[in-house]
Design a protein around this motif. Structure first.
Motif, PDB file in Angstrom:
ATOM      1  N   SER A 268     -13.502   0.745   5.234  1.00  0.00           N
ATOM      2  CA  SER A 268     -12.419   0.619   6.196  1.00  0.00           C
ATOM      3  C   SER A 268     -11.793   1.975   6.498  1.00  0.00           C
ATOM      4  CB  SER A 268     -11.328  -0.322   5.664  1.00  0.00           C
ATOM      5  OG  SER A 268     -11.804  -1.636   5.543  1.00  0.00           O
ATOM      6  N   LYS A 269     -11.520   2.231   7.752  1.00  0.00           N
ATOM      7  CA  LYS A 269     -10.770   3.420   8.137  1.00  0.00           C
ATOM      8  C   LYS A 269      -9.329   3.245   7.653  1.00  0.00           C
ATOM      9  CE  LYS A 269      -8.973   5.706  12.323  1.00  0.00           C
ATOM     10  NZ  LYS A 269      -9.153   7.095  11.868  1.00  0.00           N
ATOM     11  N   THR A 270      -8.757   4.274   7.053  1.00  0.00           N
ATOM     12  CA  THR A 270      -7.384   4.199   6.566  1.00  0.00           C
ATOM     13  C   THR A 270      -6.400   4.380   7.718  1.00  0.00           C
ATOM     14  OG1 THR A 270      -7.989   5.021   4.369  1.00  0.00           O
ATOM     15  CG2 THR A 270      -5.679   5.230   5.025  1.00  0.00           C
ATOM     16  N   THR A 271      -5.638   3.312   7.987  1.00  0.00           N
ATOM     17  CA  THR A 271      -4.593   3.363   9.023  1.00  0.00           C
ATOM     18  C   THR A 271      -3.293   2.789   8.464  1.00  0.00           C
ATOM     19  OG1 THR A 271      -5.257   1.200   9.902  1.00  0.00           O
ATOM     20  CG2 THR A 271      -6.245   3.158  10.904  1.00  0.00           C
ATOM     21  N   GLY A 272      -3.033   3.077   7.192  1.00  0.00           N
ATOM     22  CA  GLY A 272      -1.860   2.542   6.506  1.00  0.00           C
ATOM     23  C   GLY A 272      -2.264   2.023   5.146  1.00  0.00           C
ATOM     24  N   CYS A 273      -1.352   1.342   4.456  1.00  0.00           N
ATOM     25  CA  CYS A 273      -1.630   0.779   3.127  1.00  0.00           C
ATOM     26  C   CYS A 273      -1.632  -0.739   3.189  1.00  0.00           C
ATOM     27  CB  CYS A 273      -0.582   1.242   2.115  1.00  0.00           C
ATOM     28  SG  CYS A 273      -0.729   2.973   1.655  1.00  0.00           S
ATOM     29  N   HIS A 274      -2.439  -1.333   2.322  1.00  0.00           N
ATOM     30  CA  HIS A 274      -2.426  -2.789   2.209  1.00  0.00           C
ATOM     31  C   HIS A 274      -1.413  -3.256   1.176  1.00  0.00           C
ATOM     32  CE1 HIS A 274      -3.500  -6.754   0.640  1.00  0.00           C
ATOM     33  NE2 HIS A 274      -3.893  -7.002   1.875  1.00  0.00           N
ATOM     34  N   ASP A 275      -1.340  -2.565   0.051  1.00  0.00           N
ATOM     35  CA  ASP A 275      -0.425  -3.001  -1.004  1.00  0.00           C
ATOM     36  C   ASP A 275      -0.110  -1.826  -1.926  1.00  0.00           C
ATOM     37  OD1 ASP A 275       1.179  -4.739  -2.390  1.00  0.00           O
ATOM     38  OD2 ASP A 275      -0.420  -6.114  -2.972  1.00  0.00           O
ATOM     39  N   ILE A 276       1.095  -1.853  -2.479  1.00  0.00           N
ATOM     40  CA  ILE A 276       1.549  -0.810  -3.398  1.00  0.00           C
ATOM     41  C   ILE A 276       2.142  -1.479  -4.635  1.00  0.00           C
ATOM     42  CG2 ILE A 276       3.271   1.027  -3.743  1.00  0.00           C
ATOM     43  CD1 ILE A 276       2.976   1.637  -0.738  1.00  0.00           C
ATOM     44  N   THR A 277       1.819  -0.961  -5.793  1.00  0.00           N
ATOM     45  CA  THR A 277       2.431  -1.422  -7.038  1.00  0.00           C
ATOM     46  C   THR A 277       3.205  -0.266  -7.652  1.00  0.00           C
ATOM     47  OG1 THR A 277       0.781  -3.118  -7.490  1.00  0.00           O
ATOM     48  CG2 THR A 277       1.998  -2.257  -9.376  1.00  0.00           C
ATOM     49  N   VAL A 278       4.444  -0.537  -8.071  1.00  0.00           N
ATOM     50  CA  VAL A 278       5.268   0.495  -8.698  1.00  0.00           C
ATOM     51  C   VAL A 278       5.500   0.149 -10.165  1.00  0.00           C
ATOM     52  CG1 VAL A 278       6.420   1.111  -6.546  1.00  0.00           C
ATOM     53  CG2 VAL A 278       7.449  -0.634  -8.011  1.00  0.00           C
ATOM     54  N   LEU A 279       5.662   1.180 -10.960  1.00  0.00           N
ATOM     55  CA  LEU A 279       6.020   1.060 -12.372  1.00  0.00           C
ATOM     56  C   LEU A 279       7.286   1.899 -12.556  1.00  0.00           C
ATOM     57  CD1 LEU A 279       5.078  -0.186 -15.044  1.00  0.00           C
ATOM     58  CD2 LEU A 279       3.705   1.861 -15.437  1.00  0.00           C
ATOM     59  N   PRO A 280       8.459   1.313 -12.243  1.00  0.00           N
ATOM     60  CA  PRO A 280       9.694   2.094 -12.218  1.00  0.00           C
ATOM     61  C   PRO A 280      10.020   2.804 -13.517  1.00  0.00           C
ATOM     62  CG  PRO A 280      10.014  -0.018 -11.130  1.00  0.00           C
ATOM     63  CD  PRO A 280       8.675  -0.071 -11.795  1.00  0.00           C
ATOM     64  N   SER A 281       9.655   2.220 -14.661  1.00  0.00           N
ATOM     65  CA  SER A 281       9.965   2.855 -15.945  1.00  0.00           C
ATOM     66  C   SER A 281       9.256   4.182 -16.115  1.00  0.00           C
ATOM     67  CB  SER A 281       9.588   1.922 -17.100  1.00  0.00           C
ATOM     68  OG  SER A 281       8.194   1.681 -17.119  1.00  0.00           O
TER      69      SER A 281
END
Length: 496
Positions: A268-281
């Motif tokens: 797939s051509k990158t034209t943005g993000c599908h999903d993001i996961t954060v680990l705030p700690s």
């Protein structure tokens, strides 16, 4: 046919052969007539398959290699405790979030709230009609967030579908007040470029930051123009959510990202993000962005900073989601080969395409790198009429081990161990047989998450499932409790 029996784990070595003006929400309880998704909100339609494929599916069932139509099978360490079918909301079931004794289940038609104080008997508390695919869902305190990634006539919950080519069309984030779980109130909406396919919360004491993932711009879409090389960052004041607004649009791909085909065929051509996961700690985030995987710092949540970026132009087609292990020295990225509408867990596709990619995080600080170690893909045989794809999952919190539960659409629910990142292995499973042997149909678990001792799964077609796993490797997790869980905002289970 619906039956239940326990069988040993079956194996196939894949590939050995071939504010809120106009805001309105409708609250539905258990009895009213079902809501119907608007045209254009559905992801895929049923697709007929060839006579030879139909015969192969029937033969696989007859031989016992694949469960019968709608037959439930599972490993010996999994117990199926409950299933709650769809009720008023008849659209596709999507993601899950948790808070206290409640589970929040997204649906293309809105969302449903369950009381899971007795996991064996989940009770519906509320159903809210608010169409707009895919209604990715999360919660923080008294606020609930919904993503709208289909073009709507306005930002209300009574909107209808409208072409994205019209400037007046709306897509973006919706915010509800859930201080009264039986009567959620729609309080705010924020329009975002290219809508909101998914979103991720970075909670603070006074504000909630929302990272909005969206993609696929088009020069004919007034509100989704190329280049679309970043994410929208929304700031939501907890005490005044109606003042929610976009505070930044950080560019994550200054070079444009993965060009896709024909440079990288099948990617797939990158034209943005599908999903993001954060680990705030740990002030970390991992982004699954179509043709790219990202590791970035969120020390300043309004201004995320890229640490490293990787591509897999051999086996990955679409970087879909990401999961950190507890120590934050590994990331699991999923590949949504086929876009969630194709049979990809078969010999033709093989064990590396449409798999999870396991990456170690090596180094320190801004010099950390993502280093590929291995692929993981379920090797339980699936019929060629079953949509099977690596989808949403969560870690199972056990000290000293890296364990994960994951949804695979009609591949079911998989529990697997990636403690040795070079040699992952499945240790438990739950699945239903094909919906049909005549056509490819989108069904199966969209999300499967571990929360306070149980596995909860939102099946696209069959409803809300509750599972229990009893296994010496996962049993220590039963003693771990958290007050709130949005899987894309990973908690630090052991630093409390």
């Amino acid at each position: 046919m619906t039956s239940l029996h326990t069988i040993p784990v079956r194996r196939r070595r894949l590939g050995v052969a071939a504010a809120a003006a106009g805001l309105f929400a409708t609250l539905l309880m258990a009895g009213p007539a079902a809501a119907t998704p608007d045209p254009g909100d559905a992801t895929t339609s049923r697709t007929d398959v060839s006579a030879s494929r139909q015969a192969e599916a029937a033969a696989a069932i007859a031989s016992g290699e694949v469960p019968g139509v709608d037959e439930i099978v599972h490993s010996r360490n999994i117990t199926h405790l409950a299933n709650v079918p769809k009720d008023a909301l008849q659209g596709l079931n999507t993601d899950l979030a948790f808070q206290g004794k409640y589970a929040f289940a997204g649906n293309y038609d809105g969302f449903r709230i369950f009381d899971i104080s007795n996991p064996k008997v989940p009770r519906t508390v509320a159903q809210v009609l608010c169409p707009g695919s895919q209604n990715d869902i999360s919660v923080s305190g008294n606020l609930l967030f919904l993503s709208t990634d289909s073009s709507r006539s306005d930002n209300s919950c009574s909107s209808t579908t409208q072409p994205a080519t019209e400037k007046s069309s709306w897509e973006g984030m919706k915010v509800f007040d859930i201080s009264d779980k039986r009567n959620p109130k729609y309080v705010a909406a924020v329009e975002t470029a290219c809508g909101s396919h998914t979103h991720t919360l970075v909670p603070e004491r006074n504000n909630v930051y929302v990272y909005v993932s969206s993609y696929s711009p088009n020069t004919t879409f007034p509100d989704c123009q190329p280049p679309h090389d970043g994410i929208s960052v929304i700031k939501v004041p907890r005490k005044a959510p109606e003042e929610a607004r976009i505070v930044n649009f950080p560019v994550l791909f200054p070079d444009g990202g993965n060009p896709g085909g024909p440079t990288n065929p099948g990617v797939s051509k990158t034209t943005g993000c599908h999903d993001i996961t954060v680990l705030p700690s740990k002030d970390l985030a991992a982004g699954a962005c179509m043709g790219d995987g990202l590791l970035f710092s969120i020390k300043d949540p309004e201004n995320p900073k890229i640490i490293d970026r990787v591509q897999d132009n051999v086996n990955f087609a679409f970087w879909h989601s990401a999961t950190f292990n507890q120590r934050a020295d590994k990331v699991v990225f999923t590949d949504e080969l086929g876009g969630g509408g194709a049979a990809t867990c078969n010999e033709e596709i093989g064990p590396k395409r449409g798999a999870d990619g396991i990456y170690d995080i090596v180094g320190k600080g801004d010099h950390r790198k993502l280093v590929f170690r291995s692929y993981f893909k379920i090797d339980r045989p699936q019929a060629d009429t079953e949509v099977c794809v690596a989808h949403n999952g969560s870690i199972i919190p056990v000290k000293g081990r890296d364990l994960m539960v994951q949804a695979w659409y009609q591949g079911g629910v998989s529990v697997w161990d990636f403690t040795d990142s070079s040699h992952p292995k499945e240790i438990g499973f739950f699945e239903r047989g094909p919906v049909s042997t005549d056509e490819v149909t989108t069904a199966g678990p969209w999300s499967a998450y571990y929360y306070n001792g149980y596995i909860y799964s939102n099946d696209i077609a069959k409803g809300f499932d509750v599972l229990k796993i009893d296994d010496r490797r996962t049993d220590p997790a039963k003693r771990v409790r958290t007050d709130e869980l949005n899987v894309q905002t990973q908690p630090d289970y052991f630093d409390r």
